[in-house]
Scaffold this active site. Structure first.
Site, PDB file in Angstrom:
ATOM      1  N   ASP A 132       4.039 -55.122 -19.149  1.00 37.18           N
ATOM      2  CA  ASP A 132       4.385 -54.884 -20.720  1.00 37.18           C
ATOM      3  C   ASP A 132       5.669 -55.270 -21.255  1.00 37.18           C
ATOM      4  OD1 ASP A 132       1.446 -54.063 -21.081  1.00 37.18           O
ATOM      5  OD2 ASP A 132       2.170 -52.009 -20.714  1.00 37.18           O
ATOM      6  N   ARG A 160      -5.654 -59.650 -12.084  1.00 37.03           N
ATOM      7  CA  ARG A 160      -5.743 -58.516 -12.977  1.00 37.03           C
ATOM      8  C   ARG A 160      -7.028 -59.076 -14.188  1.00 37.03           C
ATOM      9  NH1 ARG A 160      -2.969 -55.458 -16.660  1.00 37.03           N
ATOM     10  NH2 ARG A 160      -4.218 -54.529 -18.214  1.00 37.03           N
ATOM     11  N   ARG A 202      -5.647 -50.792 -12.789  1.00 35.09           N
ATOM     12  CA  ARG A 202      -5.249 -52.131 -12.554  1.00 35.09           C
ATOM     13  C   ARG A 202      -4.280 -52.466 -11.352  1.00 35.09           C
ATOM     14  NH1 ARG A 202      -2.517 -51.259 -17.450  1.00 35.09           N
ATOM     15  NH2 ARG A 202      -4.871 -50.908 -18.436  1.00 35.09           N
ATOM     16  N   ASP A 248       0.141 -54.468 -14.298  1.00 30.75           N
ATOM     17  CA  ASP A 248       0.190 -54.287 -15.444  1.00 30.75           C
ATOM     18  C   ASP A 248       1.643 -54.501 -16.063  1.00 30.75           C
ATOM     19  OD1 ASP A 248      -0.502 -54.091 -18.392  1.00 30.75           O
ATOM     20  OD2 ASP A 248       0.278 -51.858 -18.442  1.00 30.75           O
TER      21      ASP A 248
HETATM   22  N1  PH2 Z   1      -1.000 -47.598 -18.211  1.00 28.10           N
HETATM   23  C1  PH2 Z   1      -1.809 -47.615 -19.078  1.00 28.10           C
HETATM   24  C2  PH2 Z   1      -2.565 -46.378 -19.305  1.00 28.10           C
HETATM   25  N2  PH2 Z   1      -2.225 -45.189 -18.400  1.00 28.10           N
HETATM   26  N3  PH2 Z   1      -0.802 -44.374 -16.898  1.00 28.10           N
HETATM   27  C3  PH2 Z   1       0.176 -44.551 -16.141  1.00 28.10           C
HETATM   28  N4  PH2 Z   1       0.761 -43.303 -15.359  1.00 28.10           N
HETATM   29  N5  PH2 Z   1       0.832 -45.290 -15.708  1.00 28.10           N
HETATM   30  C4  PH2 Z   1       0.667 -46.637 -16.571  1.00 28.10           C
HETATM   31  O1  PH2 Z   1       1.518 -47.748 -16.619  1.00 28.10           O
HETATM   32  C5  PH2 Z   1      -0.348 -46.571 -17.449  1.00 28.10           C
HETATM   33  C6  PH2 Z   1      -1.324 -45.196 -17.599  1.00 28.10           C
HETATM   34  C7  PH2 Z   1      -2.116 -48.787 -19.976  1.00 28.10           C
HETATM   35  O2  PH2 Z   1      -1.491 -49.843 -19.819  1.00 28.10           O
HETATM   36 MG    MG Z   2       0.332 -51.167 -20.164  1.00 28.12          MG
HETATM   37 MG    MG Z   3      -0.342 -54.503 -20.428  1.00 30.30          MG
END
Ligand code: PH2
Ligand code: MG
Ligand code: MG
Length: 365
Positions: free
Chosen positions: A98, A84, A93, A96
């Site tokens: 979170d 990443r 990415r 991710d």
């Molecule tokens: N994460 C984001 C921005 N946009 N869209 C989807 N569908 N899934 C994500 O995990 C995602 C996103 C920023 O972290």
């Molecule tokens: Mg995110």
């Molecule tokens: Mg994040």
């Protein structure tokens, strides 16, 4: 042992393998016990540069002895193992991770007056959780009864709200000029085809001119059944609730369900003009039933845009009017809230656009 809820996302490479391996990494950490994992959900990319591939999203429920900050560091270490790189906001990415919730902790560097070093992105609960279907639905699947500590609803209730609340966006700002500007600009820029990746139809904007009484006609027509000895704030609230309800009905009789209605006011804000009546709120008591009944006449906004003065200092938060606003919020709003700083329009527009996109199509299973 503290518990934490995290979200996973990937839209580059072998997404299923990435999420599976990331979960394996999490599971093998000695201070983490992985309790539940949601299904993997294919989702449309929201925000960020155009032309991104589809995402695979999931959520995981953990027990951990790590602090929120330590857990975040672990998650970032795993992200790095999957190559990443952070350059463009909301870019595609490989992985991710979170942190969405950590017990009932509310952690915001502005409240704690702690800059949290380079990891100032650590805000708990995750500030966009409640309107992002791609994060909320997997989270609600594995932790439906977890109560969002700021909003006060469970994740299952928030997911229901996201699926079924009508496309109504309310703007609260404590200042009529400001909310009116914001409503007009939002409506204009959201419907501008060239400016957005996703084009929105926003055919109805409800404006309440400063100092005017937009609902006088209704108040009079209703006066036969209305007791005149009611407190003025309650009368005013009832009248505006009726007017809003009527506008909603006529909006959705005229336009398709997916079109947005924007109001430059949030109904409970009306009570700010009647400080004597609302003083009980400040003493931490419930809003009296007749007020709740008036508010219940209309659907809650799917998203509340909450404009705040810059800078968001502690003193500003504790200022009397803000205290009443925050009380109203706690008592009257059980849905997502997007905080916008007055005077940073481009950022707010980008946030709102992404939020509307994220709310637009919800899985229906
Ligand atoms: N994460 C984001 C921005 N946009 N869209 C989807 N569908 N899934 C994500 O995990 C995602 C996103 C920023 O972290
Ligand atoms: Mg995110
Ligand atoms: Mg994040």
């Amino acid at each position: 042992m503290p518990r934490a809820l995290i979200s996973l996302g990937s839209n580059v490479g072998d997404r299923t393998a990435t999420l599976t391996q990331a979960l394996h990494q999490i599971r093998s950490h000695p201070a983490i016990r992985l309790q539940r994992v949601s299904r993997f959900l294919a989702t449309r990319p929201i925000g960020g540069p155009e032309g991104q591939p589809e995402f695979l999203n999931a959520a995981a429920l953990l027990d951990t002895t790590l602090s929120p900050k330590e857990l975040l560091q672990q998650l970032q270490r795993i992200e790095q193992q999957f190559g990443r790189v952070r350059e463009v906001r909301w870019d595609q990415r490989t992985l991710d991770l979170d942190l969405l919730l950590y017990d009932d902790l509310i952690w915001d560097d502005l409240i704690w007056d702690d800059p949290i070093g380079s990891s100032s992105e650590l805000v708990i609960p995750h500030p966009r959780l409640a309107w992002r279907g791609f994060a909320l639905h997997p989270a609600a699947e594995i932790a439906p009864d977890w109560r969002h500590p700021v909003i006060g609803s469970t994740l299952a209730e928030l997911a229901q709200h996201l699926r079924f609340a009508p496309n109504y966006l309310a703007i609260s700002g404590g200042n009529a000029k400001r909310t009116q500007d914001a409503a007009v600009r939002l409506a204009r820029e959201l419907t501008e085809p060239s400016s957005t990746a996703h084009h929105f139809e926003v055919p109805t904007v409800l404006l309440s001119p400063p100092g005017s009484e937009p609902t006088r006609g209704l108040l009079e027509s209703d006066s036969g059944s209305e007791k005149t000895d009611l407190p003025p704030g309650l009368r005013s609230l009832r009248a505006q609730a009726l007017a809003l309800r009527q506008a909603m009905t006529s909006h959705w009789n005229t336009f398709p369900r997916n079109t947005w209605l924007i109001s430059d006011f949030w109904l409970p804000d009306r009570l700010l003009q009647f400080p004597h009546e609302t003083s009980s709120l400040l003493q931490g008591r419930e809003l009296p039933d007749p007020y709740l009944a008036a508010l219940a006449q209309v659907d809650a906004p799917k998203l509340l845009i909450w404009l705040e003065e810059e800078p968001r200092t502690k003193q500003a938060r504790e200022h009397h009017e803000n205290a009443v606003r925050n009380d109203l919020l706690r008592h009257c709003h059980r849905g997502p809230r997007l905080v916008g700083r007055v005077g940073s329009w481009p950022e707010l527009l980008v946030e709102v656009q992404a939020a509307l996109e994220a709310m637009h199509d919800q899985p229906s299973d």
